[in-house]
Design a protein around this motif. Sequence first.
Motif, short mmCIF file in Angstrom:
data_model
loop_
_atom_site.label_atom_id
_atom_site.label_comp_id
_atom_site.label_asym_id
_atom_site.label_seq_id
_atom_site.Cartn_x
_atom_site.Cartn_y
_atom_site.Cartn_z
N GLY A 259 0.83 -1.19 0.00
CA GLY A 259 0.00 0.00 0.00
C GLY A 259 0.87 1.25 0.00
N PRO A 260 0.28 2.41 0.34
CA PRO A 260 1.08 3.65 0.42
C PRO A 260 2.24 3.49 1.39
CG PRO A 260 -1.27 4.11 0.54
CD PRO A 260 -1.13 2.63 0.65
N GLY A 261 3.39 4.06 1.03
CA GLY A 261 4.59 3.88 1.83
C GLY A 261 4.70 4.84 3.00
N ASP A 262 5.57 4.48 3.92
CA ASP A 262 5.91 5.32 5.06
C ASP A 262 7.08 6.22 4.64
OD1 ASP A 262 6.95 6.39 7.43
OD2 ASP A 262 6.52 4.59 8.60
N PRO A 263 7.00 7.54 4.83
CA PRO A 263 8.11 8.41 4.41
C PRO A 263 9.41 8.11 5.13
CG PRO A 263 6.49 9.61 5.72
CD PRO A 263 5.87 8.30 5.38
N ARG A 264 9.36 7.46 6.28
CA ARG A 264 10.60 7.07 6.94
C ARG A 264 11.27 5.89 6.27
NH1 ARG A 264 8.21 5.98 12.72
NH2 ARG A 264 6.69 5.02 11.31
N GLY A 265 10.52 5.11 5.47
CA GLY A 265 11.02 3.89 4.87
C GLY A 265 10.47 2.68 5.60
N ARG A 266 10.60 1.52 4.98
CA ARG A 266 10.08 0.29 5.58
C ARG A 266 10.79 -0.01 6.89
NH1 ARG A 266 5.39 -1.61 4.96
NH2 ARG A 266 6.21 -3.52 5.90
N ILE A 267 10.00 -0.44 7.87
CA ILE A 267 10.55 -0.75 9.18
C ILE A 267 11.53 -1.92 9.11
CG2 ILE A 267 8.59 -2.23 9.75
CD1 ILE A 267 10.75 -0.08 12.16
N GLU A 268 11.29 -2.86 8.20
CA GLU A 268 12.22 -3.99 8.06
C GLU A 268 13.61 -3.50 7.69
OE1 GLU A 268 8.14 -5.52 6.63
OE2 GLU A 268 9.34 -3.68 6.51
N LEU A 269 13.69 -2.54 6.78
CA LEU A 269 15.00 -2.03 6.37
C LEU A 269 15.62 -1.19 7.47
CD1 LEU A 269 17.24 -1.63 4.36
CD2 LEU A 269 15.92 0.19 3.27
N ARG A 270 14.82 -0.38 8.13
CA ARG A 270 15.39 0.47 9.18
C ARG A 270 15.93 -0.37 10.35
NH1 ARG A 270 11.48 3.61 11.33
NH2 ARG A 270 9.72 2.83 10.09
N ARG A 271 15.27 -1.46 10.66
CA ARG A 271 15.78 -2.34 11.70
C ARG A 271 17.09 -3.00 11.26
NH1 ARG A 271 9.94 -5.15 12.88
NH2 ARG A 271 9.17 -3.65 14.44
N ALA A 272 17.11 -3.49 10.02
CA ALA A 272 18.32 -4.14 9.51
C ALA A 272 19.48 -3.15 9.47
CB ALA A 272 18.06 -4.72 8.12
N LEU A 273 19.21 -1.91 9.07
CA LEU A 273 20.27 -0.90 9.00
C LEU A 273 20.78 -0.54 10.39
CD1 LEU A 273 18.86 1.50 6.26
CD2 LEU A 273 20.94 0.11 6.10
N ALA A 274 19.88 -0.41 11.36
CA ALA A 274 20.31 -0.08 12.72
C ALA A 274 21.28 -1.12 13.25
CB ALA A 274 19.10 0.06 13.64
N ASP A 275 20.98 -2.39 13.01
CA ASP A 275 21.87 -3.46 13.47
C ASP A 275 23.19 -3.46 12.70
OD1 ASP A 275 19.93 -4.26 15.26
OD2 ASP A 275 19.16 -5.87 14.00
N TYR A 276 23.09 -3.34 11.38
CA TYR A 276 24.30 -3.40 10.56
C TYR A 276 25.24 -2.23 10.83
CZ TYR A 276 27.37 -3.06 6.54
OH TYR A 276 28.49 -2.93 5.75
N LEU A 277 24.70 -1.01 10.88
CA LEU A 277 25.53 0.16 11.07
C LEU A 277 26.18 0.17 12.45
CD1 LEU A 277 23.26 2.85 9.37
CD2 LEU A 277 25.35 1.83 8.46
N ALA A 278 25.46 -0.32 13.46
CA ALA A 278 26.05 -0.40 14.80
C ALA A 278 27.21 -1.38 14.80
CB ALA A 278 24.99 -0.83 15.81
N ARG A 279 27.04 -2.51 14.13
CA ARG A 279 28.05 -3.56 14.14
C ARG A 279 29.26 -3.21 13.28
NH1 ARG A 279 27.94 -7.22 10.29
NH2 ARG A 279 25.68 -7.03 9.99
N SER A 280 29.03 -2.64 12.08
CA SER A 280 30.12 -2.46 11.12
C SER A 280 30.73 -1.06 11.12
CB SER A 280 29.63 -2.79 9.71
OG SER A 280 28.67 -1.84 9.28
N ARG A 281 29.94 -0.04 11.52
CA ARG A 281 30.44 1.32 11.43
C ARG A 281 30.44 2.05 12.76
NH1 ARG A 281 33.43 2.34 9.19
NH2 ARG A 281 33.03 4.43 8.37
N GLY A 282 29.99 1.40 13.84
CA GLY A 282 29.99 2.04 15.16
C GLY A 282 28.95 3.12 15.31
N VAL A 283 27.89 3.06 14.52
CA VAL A 283 26.82 4.06 14.58
C VAL A 283 25.89 3.73 15.74
CG1 VAL A 283 24.78 4.96 13.37
CG2 VAL A 283 26.93 4.60 12.13
N ARG A 284 25.51 4.75 16.50
CA ARG A 284 24.61 4.59 17.64
C ARG A 284 23.24 5.15 17.26
NH1 ARG A 284 27.97 8.06 21.66
NH2 ARG A 284 26.07 7.86 22.94
N THR A 285 22.27 4.24 17.09
CA THR A 285 20.95 4.70 16.67
C THR A 285 19.92 3.62 16.94
OG1 THR A 285 19.74 5.70 14.82
CG2 THR A 285 21.13 3.80 14.30
N ASP A 286 18.68 3.91 16.57
CA ASP A 286 17.60 2.94 16.59
C ASP A 286 16.75 3.19 15.34
OD1 ASP A 286 15.27 4.81 17.19
OD2 ASP A 286 16.52 5.18 18.95
#
Length: 488
Positions: free
Chosen positions: A148-175
């Motif tokens: 359906g219509p998208g969320d302007p923040r982006g899909r939650i599945e991708l944002r969760r995957a990015l939060a985990d990946y960036l914390a692990r590989s680049r030291g980014v602190r986020t949620d």
Amino acid sequence: MVESWVNSAERIGADLHVDLSGSGSRRAALIGALREAVRSGRLAPGTRLPPYRSLAADLGIARNTVADAYAELVAEGWLTARQGSGTRVAERVAPPPRVRVPKRAPTVPAPPAHNLVQGQPDAGSFPRTAWLAAARRALTAAPNEAFGPGDPRGRIELRRALADYLARSRGVRTDPERIVVCSGFAHALRLLFGTGSGGVLRGPLAVEAYGLGFHRSLLSTAKVRPVPLSLDEHGARVEELPDATSPVRTVLLTPAHQFPTGGPLHPARRTAVVDWARTRAGLILEDDYDGEFRYDREPVGALQGLDPERVLYVGSVSKSLSPAVRLGWMVLPEHLVDAVVTAKGEREAWASVLDQLTLAEFIASGSYDRHVRRMRQHYRRRRDQLVAALAEHAPHITVTGIAAGLHAVLQLPPGTEASAVKAAAWHGVGLEGLAAYRHPEATATAPDGLVVGYATPAEHAYTAAIEALCRALPPAADPDRGVRTVGR
């Protein structure tokens, strides 16, 4: 006026558009429409026409009208009619004459024989099989609301995957709630600064003295005044950042690997620029454009990890996967999330939800990590081959910025850059001089150099590209001087 599409898939294999508009009888209109369809090639020789009854019912006319029209066209030679075979377009009908289109000069110049322009990954290394498998898994598992219509923040599945990946590989602190998906760094700039007086942030903006002209043009369109910072072997000279009397509150940096000169921002300067942002209530825009690709040094973590409320981190898959995927992300300080989402709009209009779901699965499954490791080895071999070729054929050339990334800078004798770029073009090599990336308002003396992207050529063409590059380089003034590599 009667105008109809005849849906005859089971009869002739395709839809047939018949236009009965105009004056005169229905019979004459049908004859004219069918004759024109054959003459134009829309009905090819051998095409079977619908039976009288079917066509008459679809057009809302009498069956005898269709029969009479078919009979006249058979008599004229446009159609043939045989028992058991139906009515078909005659095979002997001449095809429509070919329309000769005058040749026009190409508007886009032909690509060079050897493409060594920076900024482009090896297109042939895109992980097609793994990406396709991730897409299948992602689509199978996707909830119905994902379509359906998208969320302007982006899909939650991708944002969760990015939060985990960036914390692990680049030291980014986020949620996930502080991540907004975009289509890349340029899109992030447009969202942050808008056009004219719009946008989330305001200028003036401190920038590094060297960077992409495309980004400068975006900022110029947004009427953002740049304030260039000098560079040295330790990165941007952040001590040049304006003091409290200046309206500058934001600085744009490439701290992991300065673009295009190479090298990370010195640890002391990383701390200093964060302190500057804290004391000024300012903001650091961190462009982590190729942070995954490091070769001869320990990975440099994201600057964002030092202060998530003062650093806005931007990344994408344009170098690690492909610019064709058109996916990037902003990791935002909490106080900017709502403003950026508002600037983006109520509906996701930039990044395909299907691609977002696929990338989320690609990361979560470990396929992204495996791909990055494989490409890191691939690009390191290419870099080593470039350095070895220069050591053999152009030992007087100093190579810098090779500890990470997808390009190297070849330092040239003063006054030789323009002629070297021309010589490279003559040898069929596409590349750019260092001056093309220099900010026009930078005040420091500009060194001569070539920016050589070693990721783009196909594997079979890479050796020839390097050989052509070496032939284009200026000769040595001192034949005893050996090749030097800087930035390891």
